[in-house]
Design an enzyme around this catalytic site. Structure first.
Site, PDB file in Angstrom:
ATOM      1  N   ALA A   1       4.051 -11.664  -0.412  1.00 23.56           N
ATOM      2  CA  ALA A   1       4.813 -12.204   0.720  1.00 23.56           C
ATOM      3  C   ALA A   1       5.029 -11.124   1.780  1.00 23.56           C
ATOM      4  O   ALA A   1       6.011 -10.382   1.739  1.00 23.56           O
ATOM      5  CB  ALA A   1       6.138 -12.773   0.222  1.00 23.56           C
TER       6      ALA A   1
ATOM      7  N   SER B   1       3.602 -11.832   5.465  1.00 21.28           N
ATOM      8  CA  SER B   1       3.684 -12.506   6.777  1.00 21.28           C
ATOM      9  C   SER B   1       5.007 -13.232   6.966  1.00 21.28           C
ATOM     10  O   SER B   1       5.652 -13.652   6.003  1.00 21.28           O
ATOM     11  CB  SER B   1       2.566 -13.544   6.914  1.00 21.28           C
ATOM     12  OG  SER B   1       1.317 -12.922   6.761  1.00 21.28           O
TER      13      SER B   1
ATOM     14  N   ILE C   1       2.399 -18.237   2.580  1.00 24.33           N
ATOM     15  CA  ILE C   1       2.298 -17.546   1.290  1.00 24.33           C
ATOM     16  C   ILE C   1       1.395 -18.338   0.342  1.00 24.33           C
ATOM     17  O   ILE C   1       1.761 -19.429  -0.119  1.00 24.33           O
ATOM     18  CB  ILE C   1       3.697 -17.356   0.648  1.00 24.33           C
ATOM     19  CG1 ILE C   1       4.664 -16.721   1.665  1.00 24.33           C
ATOM     20  CG2 ILE C   1       3.590 -16.514  -0.622  1.00 24.33           C
ATOM     21  CD1 ILE C   1       4.191 -15.426   2.279  1.00 24.33           C
ATOM     22  N   THR C   2       0.233 -17.778   0.059  1.00 26.51           N
ATOM     23  CA  THR C   2      -0.685 -18.395  -0.906  1.00 26.51           C
ATOM     24  C   THR C   2      -0.028 -18.372  -2.288  1.00 26.51           C
ATOM     25  O   THR C   2       0.569 -17.361  -2.670  1.00 26.51           O
ATOM     26  CB  THR C   2      -2.020 -17.626  -0.936  1.00 26.51           C
ATOM     27  OG1 THR C   2      -2.600 -17.696   0.357  1.00 26.51           O
ATOM     28  CG2 THR C   2      -2.983 -18.223  -1.954  1.00 26.51           C
TER      29      THR C   2
ATOM     30  N   GLY D   1      -7.677  -6.324  -1.277  1.00 27.24           N
ATOM     31  CA  GLY D   1      -7.669  -7.782  -1.117  1.00 27.24           C
ATOM     32  C   GLY D   1      -8.786  -8.253  -0.198  1.00 27.24           C
ATOM     33  O   GLY D   1      -9.366  -9.317  -0.400  1.00 27.24           O
TER      34      GLY D   1
ATOM     35  N   GLU E   1      -5.494 -12.402   5.241  1.00 23.09           N
ATOM     36  CA  GLU E   1      -5.647 -10.988   4.864  1.00 23.09           C
ATOM     37  C   GLU E   1      -6.135 -10.155   6.053  1.00 23.09           C
ATOM     38  O   GLU E   1      -6.933  -9.228   5.918  1.00 23.09           O
ATOM     39  CB  GLU E   1      -6.498 -10.830   3.612  1.00 23.09           C
ATOM     40  CG  GLU E   1      -5.874 -11.618   2.457  1.00 23.09           C
ATOM     41  CD  GLU E   1      -5.966 -10.998   1.089  1.00 23.09           C
ATOM     42  OE1 GLU E   1      -6.445  -9.866   0.981  1.00 23.09           O
ATOM     43  OE2 GLU E   1      -5.545 -11.664   0.125  1.00 23.09           O
TER      44      GLU E   1
ATOM     45  N   THR F   1      -6.800 -11.061  10.435  1.00 24.54           N
ATOM     46  CA  THR F   1      -7.814 -11.796  11.194  1.00 24.54           C
ATOM     47  C   THR F   1      -9.003 -10.860  11.473  1.00 24.54           C
ATOM     48  O   THR F   1      -8.887  -9.633  11.356  1.00 24.54           O
ATOM     49  CB  THR F   1      -7.262 -12.259  12.558  1.00 24.54           C
ATOM     50  OG1 THR F   1      -6.991 -11.077  13.333  1.00 24.54           O
ATOM     51  CG2 THR F   1      -5.993 -13.078  12.411  1.00 24.54           C
TER      52      THR F   1
HETATM   53  N1  CAA Z   1      -3.815   2.330   3.366  1.00 28.57           N
HETATM   54  C1  CAA Z   1      -2.679   3.075   3.234  1.00 28.57           C
HETATM   55  N2  CAA Z   1      -1.832   3.301   4.267  1.00 28.57           N
HETATM   56  C2  CAA Z   1      -2.139   2.748   5.454  1.00 28.57           C
HETATM   57  C3  CAA Z   1      -3.282   1.960   5.665  1.00 28.57           C
HETATM   58  C4  CAA Z   1      -4.140   1.764   4.543  1.00 28.57           C
HETATM   59  N3  CAA Z   1      -5.257   1.028   4.666  1.00 28.57           N
HETATM   60  N4  CAA Z   1      -3.309   1.549   6.935  1.00 28.57           N
HETATM   61  C5  CAA Z   1      -2.223   2.065   7.538  1.00 28.57           C
HETATM   62  N5  CAA Z   1      -1.513   2.791   6.640  1.00 28.57           N
HETATM   63  C6  CAA Z   1      -0.292   3.545   6.876  1.00 28.57           C
HETATM   64  C7  CAA Z   1      -0.483   4.539   8.007  1.00 28.57           C
HETATM   65  O1  CAA Z   1      -1.025   5.749   7.531  1.00 28.57           O
HETATM   66  C8  CAA Z   1       0.933   4.705   8.489  1.00 28.57           C
HETATM   67  O2  CAA Z   1       1.624   5.552   7.574  1.00 28.57           O
HETATM   68  P1  CAA Z   1       2.711   6.624   8.095  1.00 28.57           P
HETATM   69  O3  CAA Z   1       3.828   5.816   8.701  1.00 28.57           O
HETATM   70  O4  CAA Z   1       3.114   7.349   6.870  1.00 28.57           O
HETATM   71  O5  CAA Z   1       2.017   7.463   9.116  1.00 28.57           O
HETATM   72  C9  CAA Z   1       1.524   3.304   8.338  1.00 28.57           C
HETATM   73  O6  CAA Z   1       0.733   2.655   7.334  1.00 28.57           O
HETATM   74  C10 CAA Z   1       1.493   2.492   9.605  1.00 28.57           C
HETATM   75  O7  CAA Z   1       0.145   2.380   9.983  1.00 28.57           O
HETATM   76  P2  CAA Z   1      -0.285   1.917  11.448  1.00 28.57           P
HETATM   77  O8  CAA Z   1       0.426   2.754  12.462  1.00 28.57           O
HETATM   78  O9  CAA Z   1      -1.770   1.875  11.489  1.00 28.57           O
HETATM   79  O10 CAA Z   1       0.338   0.447  11.511  1.00 28.57           O
HETATM   80  P3  CAA Z   1       0.241  -0.660  12.636  1.00 28.57           P
HETATM   81  O11 CAA Z   1       1.581  -1.252  12.824  1.00 28.57           O
HETATM   82  O12 CAA Z   1      -0.462  -0.117  13.845  1.00 28.57           O
HETATM   83  O13 CAA Z   1      -0.621  -1.852  11.955  1.00 28.57           O
HETATM   84  C11 CAA Z   1      -2.531  -3.083  11.188  1.00 28.57           C
HETATM   85  C12 CAA Z   1      -1.817  -1.719  11.382  1.00 28.57           C
HETATM   86  C13 CAA Z   1      -3.854  -2.704  10.603  1.00 28.57           C
HETATM   87  C14 CAA Z   1      -2.750  -3.862  12.464  1.00 28.57           C
HETATM   88  C15 CAA Z   1      -1.687  -3.945  10.184  1.00 28.57           C
HETATM   89  O14 CAA Z   1      -0.505  -4.427  10.808  1.00 28.57           O
HETATM   90  C16 CAA Z   1      -2.455  -5.101   9.618  1.00 28.57           C
HETATM   91  O15 CAA Z   1      -3.279  -4.915   8.726  1.00 28.57           O
HETATM   92  N6  CAA Z   1      -2.159  -6.331  10.070  1.00 28.57           N
HETATM   93  C17 CAA Z   1      -2.694  -7.532   9.436  1.00 28.57           C
HETATM   94  C18 CAA Z   1      -1.767  -7.998   8.361  1.00 28.57           C
HETATM   95  C19 CAA Z   1      -2.472  -8.759   7.304  1.00 28.57           C
HETATM   96  O16 CAA Z   1      -3.573  -8.465   6.910  1.00 28.57           O
HETATM   97  N7  CAA Z   1      -1.769  -9.741   6.774  1.00 28.57           N
HETATM   98  C20 CAA Z   1      -2.282 -10.503   5.688  1.00 28.57           C
HETATM   99  C21 CAA Z   1      -1.195 -11.296   5.059  1.00 28.57           C
HETATM  100  S1  CAA Z   1      -1.438 -11.484   3.328  1.00 28.57           S
HETATM  101  C22 CAA Z   1      -2.497 -12.739   3.148  1.00 28.57           C
HETATM  102  O17 CAA Z   1      -3.073 -13.278   4.041  1.00 28.57           O
HETATM  103  C23 CAA Z   1      -2.744 -13.070   1.711  1.00 28.57           C
HETATM  104  C24 CAA Z   1      -3.016 -14.467   1.458  1.00 28.57           C
HETATM  105  O18 CAA Z   1      -2.122 -15.230   1.286  1.00 28.57           O
HETATM  106  C25 CAA Z   1      -4.428 -14.925   1.317  1.00 28.57           C
END
Ligand code: CAA
Length: 385
Positions: free
Chosen positions: A122, A124, A155-156, A239, A368, A370
């Site tokens: 959970a 989003s 939430i899936t 994922g 997961e 877009t």
């Molecule tokens: N692994 C580990 N840490 C990571 C990381 C990764 N891949 N990517 C970023 N981080 C860390 C960064 O190092 C940073 O750490 P510090 O604060 O210690 O420096 C912190 O996370 C913040 O990173 P960003 O500044 O890059 O964060 P951001 O706000 O700019 O966002 C983003 C990055 C990639 C856009 C992210 O918001 C994102 O992935 N958004 C999409 C969300 C998503 O995928 N949602 C899916 C919902 S779940 C789902 O869909 C499941 C389902 O039901 C099927």
């Protein structure tokens, strides 16, 4: 069970896909009925519900390549079943298998790996999907508990799950104010909505989850305060390999439907041994398209397995998981679209395997992260100093 839990993994995956998932596929495509618990229990009986969980906690510790193979095989039969299975095995289990403490792992992982419990993730919220770090659900410390208040969205396995991995804000704005918690569905104040209606994936529940003054023991916080966002991102890296495998499986299923259609029509192909230029020119357009679809499915599988192999090797794989997800989900939509054109389902359009694949394909480009978000991830990884 026709295949024992001792059988090689590939045999167990194939048996699960054909004996359990295939018969349920038409029911899942219609939607309305819920079979997530049965699907996960049957996966567990075949030693498939804990592929990313260490053996110490009841899992198979089989790695990401095996996980991707399993998700693809399930998705080839039924995409709804694949997302239920994918979320349970990866984002609902793996992040705390990696970063949880011993007590959390002992208490919850065996229940998930044995299929006794169903898991969900959970992150989003109604106002934060792509910009996950802006989430608003609050977790306020009160003695030995946190009190969680907020609303989670899309939430899936929502409403059916026994355990939610919840991201909530314990600190200030931004990613560093977020912590991760293990929240049991049975606790007071955990209120899933009825399943939300979707274009496809009608057999998988997607719910809103309202958290109303939910008391969560401090012992259920995963890692130190403020590390939840990183845990979520690391979980999503893995994922996204699963979603890429799901997309590959859907594309393969769509290709299967198109092949069956053209075989049924007795498509007029050049005789073997006569593939000179003139004969090649006579290759019917639909058959040529079929070949292109097969090439695309192979490409999707290759990028998925490449990312999975990198993950298994223990190296960085954030970029390659995002590339795999982007490439294979776009392929999935294109191949499913081509299959609908080849099969031209008419009277039974809604239930036709090609039509079901096309409806199911779209979500893969969205959840997961877009595909625009995958581009952000890929570009950042490329430009990282
Ligand atoms: N692994 C580990 N840490 C990571 C990381 C990764 N891949 N990517 C970023 N981080 C860390 C960064 O190092 C940073 O750490 P510090 O604060 O210690 O420096 C912190 O996370 C913040 O990173 P960003 O500044 O890059 O964060 P951001 O706000 O700019 O966002 C983003 C990055 C990639 C856009 C992210 O918001 C994102 O992935 N958004 C999409 C969300 C998503 O995928 N949602 C899916 C919902 S779940 C789902 O869909 C499941 C389902 O039901 C099927």
């Amino acid at each position: 069970m026709s295949v024992s839990v001792e059988a090689p993994l590939a045999e167990r995956i194939a048996a699960y896909a054909t004996e359990v998932v295939r018969p349920l596929a038409p029911v899942m495509a219609r939607g309305g009925e819920r079979h997530a618990r049965r699907l996960i229990a049957e996966a567990a009986r075949r030693g498939l519900a804990g592929l990313l969980t260490p053996a110490t906690y009841g899992g198979q510790e089989a790695g990401h390549v095996a996980f991707a193979q399993a998700v693809e095989a399930v998705a080839r039969e039924c995409a709804s079943s694949a997302v239920i299975y994918d979320v349970h095995v990866s984002v609902a289990s793996e992040p705390f298998a990696m970063l949880g403490d011993e007590e959390q792992k002992r208490r919850y992982l065996p229940r998930l790996a044995s299929g006794e419990w169903l898991g969900a993730f959970a992150l989003s919220e109604p106002g934060s999907g792509s910009d996950a770090a802006s989430l608003r659900t609050r977790a306020v410390r009160d003695g030995d508990d946190y009190v969680l208040d907020g609303t989670k969205m899309w939430i899936t396995n929502g409403g059916e799950a026994d355990l939610y991995l919840v991201l909530a804000r314990t600190g200030g704005p931004g990613a560093r104010g977020i912590s991760a918690f293990l929240v049991e569905a049975a606790w007071p104040g955990v209120r899933p909505s009825r399943p939300l209606r979707k274009l496809g994936l009608r057999g998988s529940s997607t719910a809103e989850l309202v958290l109303e003054s939910v008391r969560v023991p401090v012992a259920n916080r995963i890692g130190p305060e403020g590390t939840g966002f990183r845990l979520a991102m690391a979980g999503l890296d893995s994922g996204r390999i699963g979603i890429s495998a799901q997309a590959t499986g859907i594309a393969q299923g769509a290709l299967d439907a198109a092949v069956e259609q053209l075989r049924g029509l007795g498509a007029d192909l050049p005789e073997p041994g006569l593939l000179d230029e003139a004969a090649a020119a006579r290759l019917p357009a639909a058959a040529a398209r079929l070949a292109d679809m097969a090439v695309q499915v192979a490409a999707a599988r290759a990028v998925t397995m490449h990312a999975a192999a990198l993950a298994d090797a223990g190296g960085p794989f954030t970029r390659d998981a995002a590339i795999a997800k982007l490439v294979s989900t776009d392929i999935c939509v294109a191949v499913a679209h081509a299959a609908v054109e080849i099969c031209a389902p008419a009277s039974d359009a809604d239930a036709h395997p090609a039509a079901v694949r096309l409806r199911d394909a779209k979500a893969c480009q969205i959840y997961e992260g877009t595909n625009q978000i995958q581009r952000v991830v890929i570009a950042r990884e490329l430009l990282r100093a």
